[in-house]
Scaffold this motif. Sequence first.
Motif, mmCIF file in Angstrom:
data_model
loop_
_atom_site.group_PDB
_atom_site.id
_atom_site.type_symbol
_atom_site.label_atom_id
_atom_site.label_comp_id
_atom_site.label_asym_id
_atom_site.label_seq_id
_atom_site.Cartn_x
_atom_site.Cartn_y
_atom_site.Cartn_z
ATOM 1 N N ASP A 3 0.434 -1.406 0.056
ATOM 2 C CA ASP A 3 0.217 0.347 -0.202
ATOM 3 C C ASP A 3 1.076 0.995 -0.249
ATOM 4 O O ASP A 3 0.733 1.918 -0.558
ATOM 5 C CB ASP A 3 -0.762 0.170 1.085
ATOM 6 N N GLN A 4 1.822 0.932 1.000
ATOM 7 C CA GLN A 4 2.979 2.169 0.864
ATOM 8 C C GLN A 4 3.105 2.474 -0.985
ATOM 9 O O GLN A 4 3.704 4.055 -0.913
ATOM 10 C CB GLN A 4 4.255 2.168 1.819
ATOM 11 N N PHE A 5 3.602 1.884 -1.128
ATOM 12 C CA PHE A 5 4.330 1.872 -2.353
ATOM 13 C C PHE A 5 2.917 2.031 -3.712
ATOM 14 O O PHE A 5 3.516 3.580 -4.225
ATOM 15 C CB PHE A 5 4.932 0.825 -2.836
ATOM 16 N N LEU A 6 2.133 2.050 -3.544
ATOM 17 C CA LEU A 6 0.858 2.619 -4.282
ATOM 18 C C LEU A 6 0.272 3.575 -4.842
ATOM 19 O O LEU A 6 0.025 4.672 -5.444
ATOM 20 C CB LEU A 6 -0.411 1.283 -4.800
ATOM 21 N N PHE A 7 0.137 3.844 -3.163
ATOM 22 C CA PHE A 7 -0.315 5.134 -2.921
ATOM 23 C C PHE A 7 0.393 5.812 -1.842
ATOM 24 O O PHE A 7 0.428 6.925 -2.178
ATOM 25 C CB PHE A 7 -1.617 4.384 -2.053
ATOM 26 N N LYS A 8 1.637 5.907 -2.720
ATOM 27 C CA LYS A 8 2.887 6.571 -2.503
ATOM 28 C C LYS A 8 2.272 8.307 -3.191
ATOM 29 O O LYS A 8 2.753 7.888 -4.666
ATOM 30 C CB LYS A 8 4.405 6.872 -1.816
ATOM 31 N N LYS A 9 2.691 9.458 -2.717
ATOM 32 C CA LYS A 9 2.675 10.495 -3.865
ATOM 33 C C LYS A 9 3.080 10.705 -4.181
ATOM 34 O O LYS A 9 5.135 11.130 -3.904
ATOM 35 C CB LYS A 9 2.153 11.818 -2.871
ATOM 36 N N ILE A 10 3.996 11.248 -5.344
ATOM 37 C CA ILE A 10 4.607 11.352 -5.998
ATOM 38 C C ILE A 10 4.611 12.571 -7.308
ATOM 39 O O ILE A 10 3.676 13.268 -7.092
ATOM 40 C CB ILE A 10 5.542 10.486 -7.368
ATOM 41 N N ASP A 11 5.684 13.136 -8.298
ATOM 42 C CA ASP A 11 5.455 14.618 -8.804
ATOM 43 C C ASP A 11 4.858 13.654 -9.731
ATOM 44 O O ASP A 11 4.772 12.393 -10.492
ATOM 45 C CB ASP A 11 7.150 14.589 -9.079
ATOM 46 N N ASN A 12 3.992 14.403 -10.590
ATOM 47 C CA ASN A 12 3.358 14.349 -11.224
ATOM 48 C C ASN A 12 3.712 14.718 -12.666
ATOM 49 O O ASN A 12 2.565 14.375 -13.918
ATOM 50 C CB ASN A 12 1.535 14.623 -11.095
ATOM 51 N N ALA A 13 4.630 15.327 -12.764
ATOM 52 C CA ALA A 13 4.981 16.281 -13.778
ATOM 53 C C ALA A 13 5.204 15.360 -15.530
ATOM 54 O O ALA A 13 4.822 15.593 -16.500
ATOM 55 C CB ALA A 13 6.877 16.820 -14.107
ATOM 56 N N GLN A 14 5.240 13.844 -14.991
ATOM 57 C CA GLN A 14 5.358 12.521 -16.079
ATOM 58 C C GLN A 14 4.708 12.332 -17.343
ATOM 59 O O GLN A 14 3.836 12.488 -17.907
ATOM 60 C CB GLN A 14 5.376 11.579 -15.192
ATOM 61 N N LEU A 15 3.286 12.514 -16.009
ATOM 62 C CA LEU A 15 1.854 12.547 -16.656
ATOM 63 C C LEU A 15 1.281 13.263 -17.154
ATOM 64 O O LEU A 15 1.071 13.902 -18.418
ATOM 65 C CB LEU A 15 0.666 11.511 -15.310
ATOM 66 N N VAL A 16 1.484 14.571 -16.902
ATOM 67 C CA VAL A 16 0.873 15.945 -17.144
ATOM 68 C C VAL A 16 1.794 15.945 -18.411
ATOM 69 O O VAL A 16 1.352 15.759 -19.764
ATOM 70 C CB VAL A 16 1.305 17.253 -16.691
ATOM 71 N N VAL A 17 3.213 15.837 -18.484
ATOM 72 C CA VAL A 17 3.808 15.899 -19.819
ATOM 73 C C VAL A 17 3.485 15.205 -21.523
ATOM 74 O O VAL A 17 2.627 15.470 -22.288
ATOM 75 C CB VAL A 17 5.094 16.589 -19.516
ATOM 76 N N PHE A 18 2.971 13.536 -21.410
ATOM 77 C CA PHE A 18 2.437 13.580 -21.155
ATOM 78 C C PHE A 18 0.779 13.001 -21.995
ATOM 79 O O PHE A 18 0.666 12.765 -22.998
ATOM 80 C CB PHE A 18 2.515 11.730 -20.695
ATOM 81 N N ARG A 19 0.132 13.954 -20.951
ATOM 82 C CA ARG A 19 -1.039 14.189 -21.453
ATOM 83 C C ARG A 19 -1.050 15.082 -23.023
ATOM 84 O O ARG A 19 -1.910 14.930 -23.704
ATOM 85 C CB ARG A 19 -1.621 15.033 -20.110
#
Length: 438
Positions: A3-19
């Motif tokens: 759970d700690q691995f999956l639901f840790k908050k990370i920077d969303n820059a990758q997803l935003v740029v990919f969008r």
Amino acid sequence: MFDQFLFKKIDNAQLVVFRVFYGLLVSAECYGAIFTGWVRRTLVEPQFTFSFIGFEWLQPLPGHGMYIYFTLMGTLGLLIALGYKYRFSAFAFALLWTGVYLMQKTSYNNHYYLLMLLAYIMAFLPAHKDASLDAKLNPKIRSHSMFNWVRWVIILQLFIVYTYASIAKLYGDWLDFSIIEILMQSKKEFWLIGDFLQLKWVHKIVAFFGILFDLLIVPALLWKRTRKAAFVLAIFFHLFNSIVFQIGIFPYLSLAFIVFFFEPQTIRNLFLKTKNITLDSSVSIPKTKGLILSVLSIYFIIQLVLPIRHHFFQDDVLWTEEGHRMSWRMMLRTRTGNIQYRIVNTSNGVTTHIDLDDYLTSKQKSRVACYPDFAWQFAQHLKKEYAKNGEDIQVFVKNKVKVNNGIYAEFIDPETDLASVPWKHFAHNEWILPSPTE
């Protein structure tokens, strides 16, 4: 721990740029389909369209309808890139693209299937929380973070695609380079590189590089020590495929996926240049945790099982084609064949031979001659056409097929009335004769 691995908050820059990349690329794909004549050739001109079996009701719109359809999809792509009404735009594109995918398979491509999967994945992901019109118009939704599982959904999907593609290449005609030779023969007239592509040593490099690249590219991009070298190889590999095989946006979409493998801060510095941001790196277990994990588990179990379903069918998938689609079996075979349709009126026994030119385009004729589901569907179509005039008919075919450099062999049982047998989706259709090797 999980759970700690999956639901840790990370920077969303990758997803935003990919969008942004994703939206621009799908827009280019849709507008390009109009301007290159793909829509006209595939969806407008044919009298009869081969949809996926079970989706015969899903037919192209009449008149200029399909041009409007693709223009709308292209516009939705731009809205996705801009992050405007993102959820609506992303879901609407996913539904419309699914319609195109299911309504025609004459121009089937594994990449179209991947784009359909990606369209739904992106519609569910929070890709509009930053660098978007949605975030500008509604600052309350702005966020610079996302859950870690979001990134790994994309990576795992890519790993499945590439790994199955690599494993599928481990068969005789790829390992003896004969299929590479066949594929390259059609590129003989290419300016500057046509003769180069005919060299035997080039075929060997293409064969082995194709296997190793597909197998290792995701692990190599994940490992920091090999990431830059893998990135350079990915650029070469995908540009080579784009130039030689001309497969639309897929090579560039594949390169866009690489943003998920570089450090988020690197991506943010390169593309977003956001200053003075505070990143939330906490672990936050949402109330919907159970639903999220259940949906993802079911989805990836399907993705793991679907590509291997052909192993449970009788005979070789290269011959029968049963279980070939949606299994990442890319550029593995060429098929040629010839077919003759004979219809028998059940009331008076009169036999008529069908001229395929009266019904099908040249590309459709080549599919009917080589692929069992196409041959079966056309028989069903003939039965319905004759039924409109009150005639009940049987449909028989004489059909020979050759796979790669193999021999021509009878493919469909000439004694089977194709108009009366059902199509089996998850079992072998007995009227497909055994392969010559059997």
